[in-house]
Design an enzyme around this catalytic site. Structure first.
Site, short mmCIF file in Angstrom:
data_model
loop_
_atom_site.label_atom_id
_atom_site.label_comp_id
_atom_site.label_asym_id
_atom_site.label_seq_id
_atom_site.Cartn_x
_atom_site.Cartn_y
_atom_site.Cartn_z
N CYS A 39 0.85 -1.21 0.00
CA CYS A 39 0.00 0.00 0.00
C CYS A 39 0.88 1.25 0.00
O CYS A 39 0.61 2.22 -0.71
CB CYS A 39 -0.89 0.02 1.23
SG CYS A 39 -1.88 -1.45 1.53
N CYS A 70 -8.06 -3.30 -3.92
CA CYS A 70 -6.63 -3.04 -4.10
C CYS A 70 -5.83 -4.33 -4.03
O CYS A 70 -4.91 -4.55 -4.82
CB CYS A 70 -6.14 -2.06 -3.03
SG CYS A 70 -6.42 -0.33 -3.43
#
Length: 243
Positions: A159, A204
């Site tokens: 991330c 994601c």
């Protein structure tokens, strides 16, 4: 050692504070206007449903949400002693449904739960994100921070690599935001529906071809707890609108 961990996390959050930008700043003017105007914001349809549920099931205990729920969403995720773990706002609503109403918990990511969560969150709109300071929540956030910085999936990305190091750049025609979570639940134009933060996190993870945890998985909730640390002091925007 615990104190050092807390101080390090607060310092990490503070160092980035001056550069933090809401995801709304990376949207088109039209989408920004849609979020600002409740008459245009599609998320208000879910909030209307959430208000109806509140007035049917929650008002007897909690009264008027505009006062009783003011500031509540800004303090989640938080440790729940009865569960022995950190929970997000939607999970806390379901705890209330099960323990107080003696009813079946609402299905995760259902319109009913998203509506209630968004309705409660809207009562904190404009207030600063204020993560709890207790040891249990901070420890969960520390585990979430490790996941945030961990490379995952076939693309071997974390991330942080996208949202801390590459924000503002373009990926597949879209601008990479900073991954601030203070507008959730959001209405996403791509989804044509309201969605939770966990839905976005799972998207994601799928995008980097990683194993995707189920909705409600503890690692996702702990990642949310870390994102709240990153968001500390930023304003609650729910219901957000995103592309």
């Amino acid at each position: 050692m615990k104190l050092a961990l807390v101080l390090a996390m607060v310092a990490a959050s503070a160092m980035a504070a001056d550069d933090r930008r809401s995801g709304a700043e990376f949207m088109s003017a039209a989408t920004q206007a849609m979020q600002r105007d409740d008459a245009q914001n599609p998320g208000m349809l879910w909030i209307a449903g959430g208000e109806a549920q509140w007035n049917t099931s929650c008002v007897a205990c909690h009264g008027d949400a505009r006062s009783s729920m003011r500031g509540v969403a800004a303090r989640f995720p938080a440790f729940d002693a009865g569960s022995g773990k950190v929970v997000n706002l939607g999970q806390r609503i379901n705890i209330c449904v099960e323990r107080k109403l003696h009813a079946t918990p609402l299905r995760l990511e259902s319109e009913e739960l998203l509506g209630l969560e968004a309705y409660v969150a809207m009562q904190s709109r404009g207030m600063p994100v204020t993560p709890p300071q207790d040891v249990e929540t901070r420890a969960a956030a520390a585990r979430g921070e490790r996941l945030y910085n961990q490379r995952i999936g076939q693309l071997n990305l974390s991330c942080a690599q996208c949202h801390d190091q590459q924000w503002g750049k373009r990926l597949a025609g879209s601008t990479i935001p900073q991954a601030h979570a203070s507008a959730y639940p959001i209405y996403r134009l791509e989804w044509q529906a309201m969605g939770s933060l966990q839905r976005r996190l799972r998207n994601c993870m799928s995008g980097v071809r990683a194993e995707v945890p189920r909705f409600g998985a503890q690692e996702l909730t702990e990642l949310e707890a870390w994102l709240a640390i990153r968001d500390q002091g930023m304003q609650i925007e729910s219901p957000g609108v995103r592309p």
